[in-house]
Design a protein around this motif. Sequence first.
Motif, short mmCIF file in Angstrom:
data_model
loop_
_atom_site.label_atom_id
_atom_site.label_comp_id
_atom_site.label_asym_id
_atom_site.label_seq_id
_atom_site.Cartn_x
_atom_site.Cartn_y
_atom_site.Cartn_z
N PHE A 178 -80.08 92.51 -32.43
CA PHE A 178 -79.51 91.32 -33.07
C PHE A 178 -80.80 90.62 -33.44
CE2 PHE A 178 -77.82 86.94 -33.07
CZ PHE A 178 -76.92 87.11 -34.20
N ASN A 179 -81.42 90.33 -32.17
CA ASN A 179 -82.70 89.30 -32.47
C ASN A 179 -83.72 89.90 -33.62
OD1 ASN A 179 -81.99 87.30 -30.66
ND2 ASN A 179 -83.06 88.30 -29.00
N MET A 180 -83.85 91.11 -33.57
CA MET A 180 -84.87 91.75 -34.55
C MET A 180 -84.46 92.16 -35.81
SD MET A 180 -87.60 91.06 -32.62
CE MET A 180 -88.83 92.45 -33.10
N ASP A 181 -83.18 92.19 -36.09
CA ASP A 181 -82.69 92.68 -37.38
C ASP A 181 -83.23 92.23 -38.55
OD1 ASP A 181 -80.67 94.74 -38.50
OD2 ASP A 181 -79.89 92.76 -39.44
N GLY A 182 -83.59 91.01 -38.53
CA GLY A 182 -84.10 90.39 -39.85
C GLY A 182 -85.43 91.05 -40.06
N PHE A 183 -86.38 91.38 -39.28
CA PHE A 183 -87.57 91.96 -39.69
C PHE A 183 -87.31 93.55 -40.10
CE2 PHE A 183 -88.78 89.00 -35.95
CZ PHE A 183 -89.33 88.22 -36.87
N SER A 227 -79.16 85.01 -35.60
CA SER A 227 -80.32 85.75 -35.29
C SER A 227 -81.76 84.89 -35.30
CB SER A 227 -80.62 87.12 -35.85
OG SER A 227 -81.95 87.60 -35.56
N PRO A 228 -82.74 84.79 -34.41
CA PRO A 228 -83.75 84.09 -34.64
C PRO A 228 -84.65 84.88 -35.87
CG PRO A 228 -83.88 85.35 -32.53
CD PRO A 228 -82.48 85.48 -33.04
N SER A 229 -84.37 86.00 -36.30
CA SER A 229 -85.05 86.55 -37.29
C SER A 229 -84.19 86.38 -38.66
CB SER A 229 -85.43 88.05 -37.11
OG SER A 229 -84.15 88.94 -36.87
N LYS A 230 -83.08 85.68 -38.55
CA LYS A 230 -82.47 85.17 -39.83
C LYS A 230 -81.84 86.77 -40.24
CE LYS A 230 -84.89 81.06 -40.85
NZ LYS A 230 -86.40 80.95 -40.80
N THR A 257 -80.45 84.46 -27.81
CA THR A 257 -80.73 84.58 -29.12
C THR A 257 -80.84 83.36 -29.78
OG1 THR A 257 -78.27 84.13 -29.56
CG2 THR A 257 -78.76 86.35 -29.23
N SER A 258 -81.32 82.42 -29.03
CA SER A 258 -81.72 81.05 -29.75
C SER A 258 -83.15 81.12 -30.49
CB SER A 258 -81.94 80.03 -28.73
OG SER A 258 -83.20 80.14 -28.04
N LYS A 259 -83.35 80.40 -31.18
CA LYS A 259 -84.40 80.24 -32.23
C LYS A 259 -85.90 80.38 -31.55
CE LYS A 259 -85.60 78.62 -36.80
NZ LYS A 259 -85.50 77.73 -37.80
N ASP A 319 -75.44 84.24 -24.21
CA ASP A 319 -75.83 84.52 -25.58
C ASP A 319 -76.58 83.40 -26.25
OD1 ASP A 319 -75.29 86.93 -25.99
OD2 ASP A 319 -73.22 86.66 -26.37
N LYS A 320 -76.21 81.93 -26.04
CA LYS A 320 -76.85 81.09 -27.01
C LYS A 320 -78.05 81.02 -26.59
CE LYS A 320 -74.41 78.33 -29.60
NZ LYS A 320 -72.96 78.18 -29.23
N LYS A 360 -70.91 82.99 -23.54
CA LYS A 360 -71.22 82.35 -24.76
C LYS A 360 -72.74 81.65 -24.40
CE LYS A 360 -67.17 82.02 -27.47
NZ LYS A 360 -65.82 81.48 -27.48
N ARG A 381 -78.33 92.78 -28.09
CA ARG A 381 -78.74 91.48 -28.34
C ARG A 381 -80.20 91.50 -28.89
NH1 ARG A 381 -74.14 91.71 -25.59
NH2 ARG A 381 -72.90 89.60 -25.59
#
Lengths: 80, 592
Positions: free
Chosen positions: B289-294, A48-51, B190-192, B186-187, B183, B286
Amino acid sequence: MRKILSLNNLLLNEVGYIYNLNCSEGVKKRLLDLGLVKDTCIVPVLKSPSKGIRAFDIRGSLIAIRDEDTNLISVYTKNT
Amino acid sequence: MEITDNVIVCVNLLDEAKKKHIKIDLNLLSDMLGVPVVGTIARKKSSLNNLLDVTYKVCQKKICPRPKKINYNSVIEDCITKLEIKLKELYDFPSNLYRWISLKLLENETDIISSIEKHLNVNFSENIEVEEMLENLQNILNNSNITKTNFRDNITSSIMKQAEEVCKKVCKFEDETYSNRDKKIDKILTSKTFGIPIMIIFLGIIFWITIVGANYPSQLLFSFFGYVQENLIDFANLLNCPAWLSDMLILGVYRTLTWIISVMLPPMAIFFPLFTILEDLGYLPRIAFNMDGFFKKCCCSGKQMITMCMGFGCNAAGVTGCRIINSPREKLIAILTNSFVPCNGRFPFLITIATIFIAGSVQGFSGSIISTIAVLLVILLGIFMTLLVSKILSKTLLKGMPSSFVLELPPYRKPQFGKILVRSIFDRTLFVLGRAICVAAPAGLVIWFFANVGINGESLLNIIANFLNPFASLMGLDGYILTAFIFGIPANEIVLPIILMCYLGNGTLVNLDDTFAIGNILVQNGWTILTAINVMIFTCLHFPCTTTLLTIKKETGSLKWTVISFLIPTVCGIVLCMFTTLIYNIFEIGIF
């Protein structure tokens, strides 16, 4: 030689096989239902881009698991 | 299959399998499982007839399924057999159940056992023979290294291994690269570098289409309802209806009601289908998935991002959407913070104010860019507040660690446009609109009453506004604006019309198409850039509308949380507005 490491140390696209789940009961049950039994092949494919979370290829389906949980899953690799 | 013989296996999505060049031998599968297998494509109704047919035959006992048993580890099998024999001596159950109940007793699955006990009207723990037997067997299992903790692992891996074996024989992957396209997508998604910008662009496009596209049907509805209104007035005159009654019903109830329908229906009818397309594509997981960290940093679930996106369409829909979050604590946080993102009803208001005051001096294209940026800033403020408040809630009222988050990212699929249209309009749009109408009709009556009934020629609305004025000026607003927000609680769309109604001294809601005419009225009534900024902040951060409140009440089932969901954004809005006013005043004194 078999090398045992925790799942979050497995590099992207590196092939691992489930060795043990040390998670709490609830999480373990959910992971088992998703098919993470011993010797299952598991490959981290996305980050994930947000790690803090990665997605894994498990039997052809894509499943995202947080690092806290993958930390408690040990896997082994088959490379020599 | 362990509980009953009456099993039919339905293999769905055969069309997807064909697309991915997966061949499934249904006859072989049927042989291996010992039960009838039917292949279907649920999207095509005709393929379901076969399923109905087989079901009918099984019911008539023309087909008798004989499910094959799963073989567990030999020690476990021994224990099951022993316990089975004991249970057969003691109880009279349907013959299939002995093996399954034995397994569950050995596994010690308390939930399932208590429900078995309830349904079969027995009590295993009170039966000494069963208890003794279980203890013995547990010892045997322990001796061969099968403990309570790994029993389930053992069972699941036996099931999994046998399933894998069946799968290997039955399925043929003719094209090994079938998932490569997914795939690759998805790459990128969800890329940085691209993941989050792409997400913002996608959502931006949806909002833009909604805002721009909703204008035209809104105008049409307005003129249609206006036409009906004139006829209604004529009709009332014809009936010799007293003026106060016809005014109350037509200019009060009817006008507010149709106003809300005209401004709410088109954006919802556009936004929900578009959003459902994203959902059907499989893009929403997705985003989570991308935002889960925050969200993890705020101790809540990545799925909250999805409910937040839905909140942009309609907060009530967003609150309903919170059902997808598993952990009750995280679900409650998502519900309570949902109204921090401005919904469709508040967008037009934000855009109007931004156009008049922030981009007012700049004409044309660059003006529209500036107002877009202003609106975006307000949205970012909303998202920032969502995260902040979620974090604060996690540390105080709803203490807890982030629960585990396991999310499946399904393969991408082509959405079915026809079905999306039907589903989103009937399931979501009409549902939300229905609730809004229930509130709007009585609210229209109340607003009309307050605007037209008064003491000594001064309407109640004016009296309230004057009463609120001192407090409102602390917030950099005026009494009328605050009153409008309070009366706008049935639907945020009517806030601006009420403000205009007050300023113009009319007794009814005013519809003005010309943004600059509105601007003139506002400036004449003392609006400054500070008023505009604070109105925008307060639009983003204030109590949710009644529709949302009702939904929160229904979802949480508690009055306490409904009240809290009312208070949190309101307090935030008041504090922030007072803060900006303070800063502004300090600057003013500093300059002069």
